[in-house]
Design a protein around this motif. Structure first.
Motif, mmCIF file in Angstrom:
data_model
loop_
_atom_site.group_PDB
_atom_site.id
_atom_site.type_symbol
_atom_site.label_atom_id
_atom_site.label_comp_id
_atom_site.label_asym_id
_atom_site.label_seq_id
_atom_site.Cartn_x
_atom_site.Cartn_y
_atom_site.Cartn_z
ATOM 1 N N VAL A 1 -5.176 -7.444 8.081
ATOM 2 C CA VAL A 1 -5.002 -5.988 8.171
ATOM 3 C C VAL A 1 -4.087 -5.641 9.345
ATOM 4 C CG1 VAL A 1 -6.163 -3.775 8.544
ATOM 5 C CG2 VAL A 1 -7.222 -5.510 7.078
ATOM 6 N N LYS A 2 -4.322 -6.286 10.472
ATOM 7 C CA LYS A 2 -3.464 -6.027 11.636
ATOM 8 C C LYS A 2 -2.032 -6.483 11.366
ATOM 9 C CE LYS A 2 -2.788 -6.902 16.551
ATOM 10 N NZ LYS A 2 -3.385 -7.367 17.826
ATOM 11 N N GLU B 1 -10.128 -6.028 -7.743
ATOM 12 C CA GLU B 1 -9.197 -5.535 -8.766
ATOM 13 C C GLU B 1 -9.686 -4.205 -9.332
ATOM 14 O OE1 GLU B 1 -7.249 -6.967 -13.049
ATOM 15 O OE2 GLU B 1 -8.400 -8.386 -11.832
ATOM 16 N N VAL B 2 -10.960 -4.137 -9.655
ATOM 17 C CA VAL B 2 -11.536 -2.890 -10.161
ATOM 18 C C VAL B 2 -11.570 -1.836 -9.054
ATOM 19 C CG1 VAL B 2 -13.650 -1.818 -11.060
ATOM 20 C CG2 VAL B 2 -12.894 -4.038 -11.943
ATOM 21 N N GLY B 3 -11.896 -2.267 -7.843
ATOM 22 C CA GLY B 3 -12.035 -1.344 -6.720
ATOM 23 C C GLY B 3 -10.741 -0.656 -6.337
ATOM 24 N N VAL B 4 -9.623 -1.375 -6.402
ATOM 25 C CA VAL B 4 -8.326 -0.774 -6.080
ATOM 26 C C VAL B 4 -8.008 0.353 -7.059
ATOM 27 C CG1 VAL B 4 -5.840 -1.207 -6.093
ATOM 28 C CG2 VAL B 4 -7.366 -2.766 -4.884
ATOM 29 N N ASN B 5 -8.263 0.129 -8.336
ATOM 30 C CA ASN B 5 -8.029 1.182 -9.340
ATOM 31 C C ASN B 5 -8.995 2.345 -9.147
ATOM 32 O OD1 ASN B 5 -5.930 -0.244 -10.616
ATOM 33 N ND2 ASN B 5 -7.388 -1.411 -11.858
ATOM 34 N N LEU B 6 -10.246 2.009 -8.789
ATOM 35 C CA LEU B 6 -11.239 3.052 -8.543
ATOM 36 C C LEU B 6 -10.828 3.917 -7.354
ATOM 37 C CD1 LEU B 6 -14.212 3.916 -9.489
ATOM 38 C CD2 LEU B 6 -14.946 2.756 -7.414
ATOM 39 N N LEU B 7 -10.284 3.294 -6.332
ATOM 40 C CA LEU B 7 -9.815 4.048 -5.162
ATOM 41 C C LEU B 7 -8.705 5.009 -5.553
ATOM 42 C CD1 LEU B 7 -9.660 4.681 -2.147
ATOM 43 C CD2 LEU B 7 -8.179 2.673 -1.876
ATOM 44 N N LEU C 1 -5.263 -1.009 1.213
ATOM 45 C CA LEU C 1 -4.292 -0.345 2.087
ATOM 46 C C LEU C 1 -2.955 -0.195 1.367
ATOM 47 C CD1 LEU C 1 -3.485 0.754 4.854
ATOM 48 C CD2 LEU C 1 -3.326 -1.601 5.693
ATOM 49 N N ARG C 2 -2.539 -1.226 0.649
ATOM 50 C CA ARG C 2 -1.288 -1.149 -0.119
ATOM 51 C C ARG C 2 -1.348 -0.035 -1.169
ATOM 52 N NH1 ARG C 2 2.156 -5.559 0.264
ATOM 53 N NH2 ARG C 2 1.306 -7.419 1.295
ATOM 54 N N LYS C 3 -2.484 0.072 -1.836
ATOM 55 C CA LYS C 3 -2.622 1.096 -2.883
ATOM 56 C C LYS C 3 -2.515 2.497 -2.298
ATOM 57 C CE LYS C 3 -3.040 0.964 -6.591
ATOM 58 N NZ LYS C 3 -2.020 1.188 -7.662
ATOM 59 N N ILE C 4 -3.151 2.735 -1.145
ATOM 60 C CA ILE C 4 -3.060 4.055 -0.515
ATOM 61 C C ILE C 4 -1.610 4.384 -0.177
ATOM 62 C CG2 ILE C 4 -3.808 5.488 1.428
ATOM 63 C CD1 ILE C 4 -6.294 3.663 1.611
ATOM 64 N N MET C 5 -0.865 3.380 0.287
ATOM 65 C CA MET C 5 0.546 3.584 0.626
ATOM 66 C C MET C 5 1.356 4.108 -0.559
ATOM 67 S SD MET C 5 1.767 0.326 2.867
ATOM 68 C CE MET C 5 3.477 0.786 2.544
ATOM 69 N N GLU C 6 0.991 3.660 -1.759
ATOM 70 C CA GLU C 6 1.742 4.044 -2.954
ATOM 71 C C GLU C 6 1.569 5.515 -3.299
ATOM 72 O OE1 GLU C 6 0.523 1.564 -6.168
ATOM 73 O OE2 GLU C 6 1.026 -0.315 -5.133
ATOM 74 N N ILE C 7 0.437 6.107 -2.919
ATOM 75 C CA ILE C 7 0.135 7.452 -3.426
ATOM 76 C C ILE C 7 -0.105 8.488 -2.344
ATOM 77 C CG2 ILE C 7 -0.750 6.699 -5.667
ATOM 78 C CD1 ILE C 7 -3.538 6.636 -4.563
ATOM 79 N N ASP C 8 -0.339 8.046 -1.103
ATOM 80 C CA ASP C 8 -0.588 8.990 -0.013
ATOM 81 C C ASP C 8 0.052 8.474 1.269
ATOM 82 O OD1 ASP C 8 -2.147 11.317 -0.940
ATOM 83 O OD2 ASP C 8 -3.634 9.823 -1.544
ATOM 84 N N GLU C 9 -0.103 9.223 2.340
ATOM 85 C CA GLU C 9 0.508 8.867 3.616
ATOM 86 C C GLU C 9 -0.507 8.182 4.532
ATOM 87 O OE1 GLU C 9 2.558 10.989 7.547
ATOM 88 O OE2 GLU C 9 1.842 12.230 5.872
ATOM 89 N N VAL D 1 -6.609 -5.514 2.602
ATOM 90 C CA VAL D 1 -5.184 -5.162 2.641
ATOM 91 C C VAL D 1 -4.713 -4.599 1.301
ATOM 92 C CG1 VAL D 1 -2.848 -6.110 2.864
ATOM 93 C CG2 VAL D 1 -4.616 -6.793 4.473
ATOM 94 N N GLN D 2 -5.254 -5.119 0.189
ATOM 95 C CA GLN D 2 -4.795 -4.626 -1.113
ATOM 96 C C GLN D 2 -5.163 -3.157 -1.325
ATOM 97 O OE1 GLN D 2 -7.024 -6.781 -4.416
ATOM 98 N NE2 GLN D 2 -7.803 -7.864 -2.618
#
Length: 318
Positions: free
Chosen positions: A47-48, A169-175, A16-24, A13-14
């Protein structure tokens, strides 16, 4: 970019949250609902729950080849599919849908530990570091071209949950970095070196059976890697399992050696308020927290007294 997200475990989910901040986010794909432990109702994953809360289009196909899902995905005008621990192999028909490809976030420094359990195998093998990779997916599992990688040190105290937290934590920034590169057309993927490839298969419940005829370091690595699932355990004389939840390396007391070379599995010391020390084929292990089958978690010192175990007893059937 118009992104379809695929993820199964709660930690995804974290991302998914990051994608929301920068893309649709155009749609979310996650596992089908599972029966709860008591089987009386279906259990939603995080996730659901998050997708429903944000009113995203949600897919839960029984199989990723499901015709209705594939046709629906084709109609979404996708730029990208992002996958984080989805747990299913994407067929060519799905991989070809988004304009800019499919990106996977994988918790290892590929090509090491391709497969579904890279975090556990890094701990099981006693590695000093792990990492996160972003790749453009292809049909072969985890063999796509690498976009970015980040190294993550493994501390001696790390277990599966603490290491997973650091990798996320590292992966979210990497994404985020990966999406920026793709959006700007600056991604420069490169092929993996197959000569360094290894595989990290799923672990089974039987892999958690502790055999004391091994070194204390290898046994501790197993405890770190396999908790909370599938769990590490010994079988006691009652036929029940006792889970070992926490332990640490401890020397075998000199007094034990004076009595003769301790046998693997022998209790060689009971430490008040801490637990008990077990002799291994090499070194000793201080067991500090356990859980008897169908019982609550308890301190190992309380357990050893409740079970009326004493120094010299062999703990656990081999």
């Amino acid at each position: 970019m118009r992104v379809l997200f695929m993820g199964t475990p709660d930690f995804s989910v974290q991302f998914l949250r990051k994608i929301m901040e920068i893309d649709e986010i155009v749609a979310v794909v996650t596992r089908v609902d599972r029966p709860s432990r008591r089987g009386h109702r279906l259990e939603y994953g995080e996730v659901k729950k998050f997708a429903l809360e944000k009113k995203f289009t949600l897919f839960q196909p029984e199989g990723i080849n499901d015709t209705n899902f594939v046709e629906s995905a084709k109609e979404l005008n996708l730029d990208l599919i992002v996958v984080v621990a989805f747990g299913k192999i994407l067929p060519p028909e799905v991989l070809s849908i988004p304009k800019k490809g499919c990106v996977n976030i994988h918790f290892s420094l590929l090509p090491k530990y391709r497969g579904p359990a890279p975090v556990q195998w890094a701990l099981l093998n006693g590695d000093s570091y792990s990492g996160v990779s972003s790749i453009f997916m292809k049909e072969e599992v985890d063999e796509g071209e690498i976009i970015l990688q980040r190294k993550v040190p493994i501390d001696y105290e790390d277990n599966y949950l603490s290491l997973l937290e650091k990798l996320c934590e590292v992966g979210v920034n990497l994404l985020e970095e990966t999406l920026d590169l793709i959006r700007e057309g600056k991604a420069s993927p490169y092929p993996q070196d197959d000569s360094g490839a290894s595989y990290a298969p799923f672990l089974k419940k039987s892999d958690g059976h502790i055999v004391w005829n091994d070194s204390s370091h290898r046994i501790l690595n197993r405890i770190r890697a396999l908790n909370p699932w599938p769990g590490t355990y010994v079988k006691v004389n009652s036929g029940k399992k006792v889970k070992i939840l926490e332990a640490k390396i401890a020397p075998v007391p000199l007094e034990a050696n004076k009595r003769g070379l301790p046998k693997p599995g022998e209790i060689v010391e009971i430490r008040k308020g801490e637990g008990f020390v077990i002799a291994c084929s090499e070194g000793g292990l201080l067991v500090t927290r356990v859980q008897l089958e169908s019982k609550s978690i308890q301190g190992a010192y309380d357990y050893v007294h409740g079970a009326r175990l004493k120094v010299g007893d062999i703990w656990g059937k081999q």
